[in-house]
Design an enzyme around this catalytic site. Structure first.
Site, PDB file in Angstrom:
ATOM      1  N   ASN A  54     -18.779  91.317 -92.604  1.00 50.28           N
ATOM      2  CA  ASN A  54     -18.635  90.541 -91.376  1.00 50.28           C
ATOM      3  C   ASN A  54     -18.144  91.442 -90.248  1.00 50.28           C
ATOM      4  O   ASN A  54     -17.366  92.380 -90.471  1.00 50.28           O
ATOM      5  CB  ASN A  54     -17.756  89.297 -91.570  1.00 50.28           C
ATOM      6  CG  ASN A  54     -16.370  89.590 -92.119  1.00 50.28           C
ATOM      7  OD1 ASN A  54     -16.175  90.514 -92.896  1.00 50.28           O
ATOM      8  ND2 ASN A  54     -15.405  88.783 -91.699  1.00 50.28           N
ATOM      9  N   CYS A 104     -21.967  87.291 -89.719  1.00 45.87           N
ATOM     10  CA  CYS A 104     -21.597  87.176 -91.122  1.00 45.87           C
ATOM     11  C   CYS A 104     -22.056  88.384 -91.935  1.00 45.87           C
ATOM     12  O   CYS A 104     -23.037  89.052 -91.585  1.00 45.87           O
ATOM     13  CB  CYS A 104     -22.222  85.928 -91.728  1.00 45.87           C
ATOM     14  SG  CYS A 104     -21.558  84.367 -91.112  1.00 45.87           S
ATOM     15  N   CYS A 148     -25.903  81.019 -93.086  1.00 43.09           N
ATOM     16  CA  CYS A 148     -26.358  82.086 -93.984  1.00 43.09           C
ATOM     17  C   CYS A 148     -27.202  81.528 -95.127  1.00 43.09           C
ATOM     18  O   CYS A 148     -28.106  82.210 -95.608  1.00 43.09           O
ATOM     19  CB  CYS A 148     -25.170  82.883 -94.514  1.00 43.09           C
ATOM     20  SG  CYS A 148     -24.499  83.974 -93.244  1.00 43.09           S
ATOM     21  N   ASN A 192     -15.884  89.665 -83.191  1.00 42.18           N
ATOM     22  CA  ASN A 192     -15.960  90.113 -81.807  1.00 42.18           C
ATOM     23  C   ASN A 192     -14.877  89.397 -81.004  1.00 42.18           C
ATOM     24  O   ASN A 192     -14.580  88.225 -81.283  1.00 42.18           O
ATOM     25  CB  ASN A 192     -17.359  89.777 -81.263  1.00 42.18           C
ATOM     26  CG  ASN A 192     -17.646  90.453 -79.945  1.00 42.18           C
ATOM     27  OD1 ASN A 192     -17.124  90.056 -78.914  1.00 42.18           O
ATOM     28  ND2 ASN A 192     -18.470  91.484 -79.984  1.00 42.18           N
ATOM     29  N   ALA A 193     -14.327  90.069 -80.004  1.00 42.85           N
ATOM     30  CA  ALA A 193     -13.314  89.443 -79.156  1.00 42.85           C
ATOM     31  C   ALA A 193     -13.864  88.178 -78.498  1.00 42.85           C
ATOM     32  O   ALA A 193     -13.129  87.229 -78.247  1.00 42.85           O
ATOM     33  CB  ALA A 193     -12.832  90.436 -78.101  1.00 42.85           C
ATOM     34  N   GLU A 237     -23.538  88.311 -94.801  1.00 41.66           N
ATOM     35  CA  GLU A 237     -24.880  88.072 -95.339  1.00 41.66           C
ATOM     36  C   GLU A 237     -25.948  88.447 -94.308  1.00 41.66           C
ATOM     37  O   GLU A 237     -26.999  88.983 -94.657  1.00 41.66           O
ATOM     38  CB  GLU A 237     -25.052  86.596 -95.734  1.00 41.66           C
ATOM     39  CG  GLU A 237     -24.088  86.132 -96.817  1.00 41.66           C
ATOM     40  CD  GLU A 237     -22.801  85.545 -96.245  1.00 41.66           C
ATOM     41  OE1 GLU A 237     -22.257  86.081 -95.260  1.00 41.66           O
ATOM     42  OE2 GLU A 237     -22.336  84.539 -96.810  1.00 41.66           O
TER      43      GLU A 237
HETATM   44 ZN   LIG Z   1     -22.523  83.025 -92.731  1.00 38.72          ZN
END
Ligand SMILES: [Zn+2]
Length: 135
Positions: A44, A55, A91, A47-48, A57
Site C-alpha cells: 500500500n 492498495c 480490490c 498519500n497526504a 493488491e
Molecule cells: Zn484494496
C-alpha cells in the site's frame, strides 16, 4: 502452509516492509501468482491527500500487467492487524478482472495464514469482462 502458499506469503511479507503507510500505520503486502508461475508483489502507498493512496493488491496487479501477464491464479495479502483482514471491495473487483471465480485468495497475518477464500466467495455474482458485449 502448502509450499506454493508459503512462497506467496514470504513474497508478501517482504514487500509489506516497504509499504508507505505513515498515516494509518496499517502496512499491507500483496502477492499475486500469474499463470506463468511468476509472483508479482505490491504494497500500500498512502498519500497526504488521503484518497490518492493505493492498495497493495492494486500495485501487485499493476506489476503483473507491466510484466506482460493477464491471468491471476492465486492471491495472498498480509497485514499487521490482529484480526482477519481481507481484500477491500475495490480490490476484489480489480482481482476479478484477471482471475476466475475459483481463484484462491489467501488472507494472512504476520505469523501466518488466517483464511483462504475463493474469489466467488469474496465477490459473489460479480461483474466481469465477459459481461460486456464482444468487441
Ligand atoms: Zn484494496
Amino acid at each position: 502452509m502448502a509450499p506454493d502458499v508459503q512462497e506467496l506469503f514470504e513474497a508478501a511479507r517482504a514487500v509489506q516492509e516497504r509499504a508507505h503507510a505513515p498515516y494509518s500505520r496499517f502496512r499491507v503486502g500483496a502477492a499475486v501468482r500469474a499463470a506463468s508461475g511468476t509472483i508479482y508483489v505490491g504494497c500500500n502507498v498512502e498519500n497526504a491527500a488521503y484518497p490518492q493512496g493505493s492498495c497493495a493488491e492494486a500495485g501487485a496487479i499493476s506489476a503483473m500487467v507491466a510484466g506482460g501477464e493477464r491471468h491471476i491464479v492465486a492471491v495472498l495479502t498480509v497485514t499487521d492487524g490482529t484480526e482477519l483482514s481481507t481484500c477491500c471491495g475495490g480490490c476484489r473487483q480489480r482481482i476479478r478482472e484477471f482471475a476466475a471465480g475459483d481463484t484462491p485468495v489467501h488472507a494472512a497475518g504476520r505469523d501466518g495464514l488466517w483464511a483462504t477464500f475463493t474469489l466467488d466467495e469474496l465477490l459473489p455474482s460479480s461483474f466481469g469482462p465477459e459481461n460486456l458485449p464482444p468487441r
